[in-house]
Design a protein around this motif. Structure first.
Motif, PDB file in Angstrom:
ATOM      1  N   GLY A  65      -4.613 -10.492  -4.569  1.00 27.85           N
ATOM      2  CA  GLY A  65      -4.106 -10.589  -5.932  1.00 27.85           C
ATOM      3  C   GLY A  65      -3.010  -9.615  -6.294  1.00 27.85           C
ATOM      4  N   THR A  66      -2.615  -8.739  -5.357  1.00 24.66           N
ATOM      5  CA  THR A  66      -1.577  -7.748  -5.663  1.00 24.66           C
ATOM      6  C   THR A  66      -0.186  -8.207  -5.230  1.00 24.66           C
ATOM      7  OG1 THR A  66      -1.783  -6.583  -3.543  1.00 24.66           O
ATOM      8  CG2 THR A  66      -3.245  -5.881  -5.344  1.00 24.66           C
ATOM      9  N   GLY A  67      -0.108  -9.123  -4.274  1.00 23.51           N
ATOM     10  CA  GLY A  67       1.182  -9.512  -3.697  1.00 23.51           C
ATOM     11  C   GLY A  67       1.574  -8.663  -2.514  1.00 23.51           C
ATOM     12  N   TYR A  68       0.737  -7.692  -2.140  1.00 23.29           N
ATOM     13  CA  TYR A  68       0.986  -6.846  -0.982  1.00 23.29           C
ATOM     14  C   TYR A  68       0.064  -7.239   0.174  1.00 23.29           C
ATOM     15  CZ  TYR A  68       3.876  -3.789  -3.868  1.00 23.29           C
ATOM     16  OH  TYR A  68       4.870  -3.283  -4.679  1.00 23.29           O
ATOM     17  N   LEU A  69       0.466  -6.855   1.385  1.00 26.01           N
ATOM     18  CA  LEU A  69      -0.249  -7.271   2.587  1.00 26.01           C
ATOM     19  C   LEU A  69      -0.637  -6.086   3.461  1.00 26.01           C
ATOM     20  CD1 LEU A  69       2.018 -10.282   3.676  1.00 26.01           C
ATOM     21  CD2 LEU A  69      -0.157 -10.390   2.432  1.00 26.01           C
ATOM     22  N   SER A  70      -1.850  -6.148   3.981  1.00 28.48           N
ATOM     23  CA  SER A  70      -2.328  -5.220   5.008  1.00 28.48           C
ATOM     24  C   SER A  70      -2.863  -6.081   6.144  1.00 28.48           C
ATOM     25  CB  SER A  70      -3.433  -4.325   4.436  1.00 28.48           C
ATOM     26  OG  SER A  70      -4.111  -3.636   5.477  1.00 28.48           O
ATOM     27  N   LEU A  71      -2.134  -6.117   7.252  1.00 28.68           N
ATOM     28  CA  LEU A  71      -2.492  -6.991   8.370  1.00 28.68           C
ATOM     29  C   LEU A  71      -2.928  -6.172   9.571  1.00 28.68           C
ATOM     30  CD1 LEU A  71       0.469  -9.558   8.220  1.00 28.68           C
ATOM     31  CD2 LEU A  71      -1.678  -9.594   6.952  1.00 28.68           C
ATOM     32  N   LEU A  72      -3.895  -6.704  10.322  1.00 34.27           N
ATOM     33  CA  LEU A  72      -4.321  -6.089  11.574  1.00 34.27           C
ATOM     34  C   LEU A  72      -3.765  -6.914  12.725  1.00 34.27           C
ATOM     35  CD1 LEU A  72      -6.089  -4.017  13.168  1.00 34.27           C
ATOM     36  CD2 LEU A  72      -7.868  -5.786  13.170  1.00 34.27           C
ATOM     37  N   PRO A  73      -2.855  -6.343  13.542  1.00 36.00           N
ATOM     38  CA  PRO A  73      -2.324  -7.061  14.697  1.00 36.00           C
ATOM     39  C   PRO A  73      -2.933  -6.519  15.991  1.00 36.00           C
ATOM     40  CG  PRO A  73      -0.823  -5.305  14.138  1.00 36.00           C
ATOM     41  CD  PRO A  73      -2.063  -5.124  13.275  1.00 36.00           C
ATOM     42  N   ILE A 287       7.344  -6.416   6.125  1.00 34.44           N
ATOM     43  CA  ILE A 287       6.220  -5.556   6.465  1.00 34.44           C
ATOM     44  C   ILE A 287       6.650  -4.665   7.623  1.00 34.44           C
ATOM     45  CG2 ILE A 287       4.414  -7.091   5.586  1.00 34.44           C
ATOM     46  CD1 ILE A 287       3.964  -8.093   8.414  1.00 34.44           C
ATOM     47  N   ASN A 288       6.382  -3.393   7.492  1.00 39.51           N
ATOM     48  CA  ASN A 288       6.719  -2.441   8.549  1.00 39.51           C
ATOM     49  C   ASN A 288       5.532  -2.234   9.479  1.00 39.51           C
ATOM     50  OD1 ASN A 288       8.734  -0.696   6.220  1.00 39.51           O
ATOM     51  ND2 ASN A 288       9.514  -1.685   8.059  1.00 39.51           N
ATOM     52  N   SER A 289       5.826  -1.915  10.731  1.00 38.50           N
ATOM     53  CA  SER A 289       4.790  -1.713  11.737  1.00 38.50           C
ATOM     54  C   SER A 289       4.295  -0.273  11.729  1.00 38.50           C
ATOM     55  CB  SER A 289       5.315  -2.088  13.125  1.00 38.50           C
ATOM     56  OG  SER A 289       6.526  -1.416  13.405  1.00 38.50           O
ATOM     57  N   GLY A 290       3.063  -0.091  12.197  1.00 43.15           N
ATOM     58  CA  GLY A 290       2.447   1.226  12.156  1.00 43.15           C
ATOM     59  C   GLY A 290       2.757   2.098  13.351  1.00 43.15           C
ATOM     60  N   GLN A 300       0.615   9.678   8.988  1.00 44.73           N
ATOM     61  CA  GLN A 300       1.720   8.790   9.316  1.00 44.73           C
ATOM     62  C   GLN A 300       1.621   7.444   8.608  1.00 44.73           C
ATOM     63  OE1 GLN A 300       2.105   8.553  13.582  1.00 44.73           O
ATOM     64  NE2 GLN A 300       2.496  10.743  13.791  1.00 44.73           N
ATOM     65  N   VAL A 301       0.406   6.875   8.535  1.00 43.84           N
ATOM     66  CA  VAL A 301       0.290   5.559   7.893  1.00 43.84           C
ATOM     67  C   VAL A 301       0.520   5.672   6.388  1.00 43.84           C
ATOM     68  CG1 VAL A 301      -1.201   4.569   9.666  1.00 43.84           C
ATOM     69  CG2 VAL A 301      -2.244   5.660   7.657  1.00 43.84           C
ATOM     70  N   ILE A 302       0.075   6.767   5.784  1.00 43.86           N
ATOM     71  CA  ILE A 302       0.312   6.950   4.352  1.00 43.86           C
ATOM     72  C   ILE A 302       1.811   7.101   4.090  1.00 43.86           C
ATOM     73  CG2 ILE A 302      -0.020   8.540   2.414  1.00 43.86           C
ATOM     74  CD1 ILE A 302      -2.837   9.070   3.585  1.00 43.86           C
ATOM     75  N   ARG A 303       2.476   7.880   4.931  1.00 45.33           N
ATOM     76  CA  ARG A 303       3.925   8.063   4.794  1.00 45.33           C
ATOM     77  C   ARG A 303       4.652   6.732   4.938  1.00 45.33           C
ATOM     78  NH1 ARG A 303       8.676   8.947   7.710  1.00 45.33           N
ATOM     79  NH2 ARG A 303       9.987  10.638   6.892  1.00 45.33           N
ATOM     80  N   THR A 304       4.306   5.971   5.982  1.00 44.92           N
ATOM     81  CA  THR A 304       4.973   4.690   6.238  1.00 44.92           C
ATOM     82  C   THR A 304       4.726   3.717   5.100  1.00 44.92           C
ATOM     83  OG1 THR A 304       4.674   5.029   8.617  1.00 44.92           O
ATOM     84  CG2 THR A 304       5.224   2.804   7.902  1.00 44.92           C
ATOM     85  N   LEU A 316       2.133  -3.379   5.254  1.00 41.02           N
ATOM     86  CA  LEU A 316       2.078  -2.774   6.587  1.00 41.02           C
ATOM     87  C   LEU A 316       1.251  -3.643   7.518  1.00 41.02           C
ATOM     88  CD1 LEU A 316       3.589  -0.143   6.098  1.00 41.02           C
ATOM     89  CD2 LEU A 316       1.557   1.109   6.830  1.00 41.02           C
ATOM     90  N   ILE A 317       1.623  -3.606   8.791  1.00 40.70           N
ATOM     91  CA  ILE A 317       0.872  -4.271   9.847  1.00 40.70           C
ATOM     92  C   ILE A 317       0.562  -3.201  10.895  1.00 40.70           C
ATOM     93  CG2 ILE A 317       3.070  -5.130  10.808  1.00 40.70           C
ATOM     94  CD1 ILE A 317       1.394  -7.560  11.868  1.00 40.70           C
TER      95      ILE A 317
END
Length: 349
Positions: A65-73, A287-290, A300-304, A316-317
């Protein structure tokens, strides 16, 4: 947002959280939001079934519902070899644990290979959106020629219940022309079947390494994003820029002085905003990669994530930083990323 997590930024905290972007103004961007499908996607040629699957991805997990994505690749078993990827935490040789991590970690979707997702599809395809990666760079051939080749088909992804397909193009490589044509056809067919398309728009050419590694330059990755949007990727995965001026350093192609004098600066948020601008000003989600796992993964993930969000990106992915740890620690990493995008205090610059 947990103050302790933000404190991990140390000396960069003010630098990142208080930056004002004076290059490309945010009013020119099509920003992520709960209404992104209605505001942006409905104006495109995407079929209703594509919009439905994209909405299902947006609505899933902690960022629903936010329009943002958190993906696990987790395609690294091929891209980086199974031993190198899963030896730090062998439970992930079992595909079910990959899907469990995505679910328990509150992700919008899980991205992996045909084999991984196909092996558990009947149990999980209705519980979390699946993204099937169609092509890979296999590392067993010697010497390796770093080519992305098709491992699976769009039909196979559709039949196992996937909501989306993904692919990599190595822009700048000698094989890129074939890859562009191959994946453009695959994405066209995926859209016909109603699936979302996600492109790993990576650069690959040894000549891009000079005084710096310009595989991560804002100008070259920005052009890769633009090419990705051209073949109708719905979402573009890109490495976050660490430098700029790739065109000038390598002395090839065409650019313009205003790219460096007006449209970018040295600040990482401004560099990433140039990536967003090349995704049709945000009409296509960035989406940027981790990146690889290391000693300071949480920082690092918080910064990215902060850089991506404040630049106007869509999320982020993140793979190795989460699955190369005990599952409870991997979940904490994923949740920390999501907390950045859920935070009302962290705004677009």
């Amino acid at each position: 947002m947990d103050k302790k997590l933000l404190d991990l930024l140390k000396d960069e905290k003010e630098y990142l959280l208080e930056h004002e972007c004076k290059t490309i103004p945010k009013k020119n961007l099509h920003l992520p939001g709960p209404d992104f499908i209605d505001r942006v996607v409905t104006n495109t040629d995407r079929k209703p079934a594509v919009q439905k699957n994209l909405q299902a991805i947006f609505d899933h997990g902690r960022l629903g519902g936010t329009g943002y994505l958190s993906l696990l690749p987790v395609d690294q078993g091929i891209e980086h070899s199974a031993g190198a990827s899963f030896a730090p935490n062998p439970i992930y040789f079992d595909p079910e644990n990959i899907v469990k991590l995505a679910i328990e970690g509150g992700c919008n979707a899980v991205a992996s290979t045909l084999g991984v997702l196909g092996s558990v599809s009947k149990k999980y395809a209705h519980k979390i959106p699946f993204l099937v990666k169609l092509n890979h760079n296999e590392l067993l051939s010697y010497p390796n020629d770093y080519d992305q080749i098709l491992f699976s088909s769009v039909d196979q992804a559709f039949n196992l219940g996937a909501a989306a397909v993904g692919a990599t193009i190595y822009y700048g490589s000698k094989e890129s022309n074939r890859q562009i044509q191959e994946i453009a056809r695959a994405f066209e067919y995926a859209h016909e079947l109603g699936m979302v398309t996600v492109l790993w728009a990576y650069l690959r050419n040894m000549e891009f390494k000079r005084d710096k590694d310009y595989h991560k330059s804002a100008d070259l990755t920005g052009q890769a994003n633009h090419l990705a949007a051209t073949i109708e990727a719905d979402i573009v995965k890109q490495k976050q820029p660490e430098n700029n001026g790739g065109y000038n350093a390598i002395d090839f192609g065409k650019t313009h002085r205003k790219v460096y004098e007006e449209l970018t600066s040295d600040h990482p948020i401004d560099l990433t905003r140039y990536q967003v601008a090349n995704c049709y000003m945000g009409r296509v989600g960035l989406i940027n990669s981790g990146g690889a796992s290391g000693d300071n993964d949480m920082q690092q993930v918080i910064r990215t994530a902060i850089i991506n969000k404040r630049a106007g990106g869509m999320g982020l992915i993140t793979g190795r930083k989460s699955f190369q740890k005990p599952m409870k620690d991997g979940i904490k990493i994923l949740n920390a990323i999501q907390d950045v995008y859920k935070s009302d205090e962290i705004t677009v610059a």
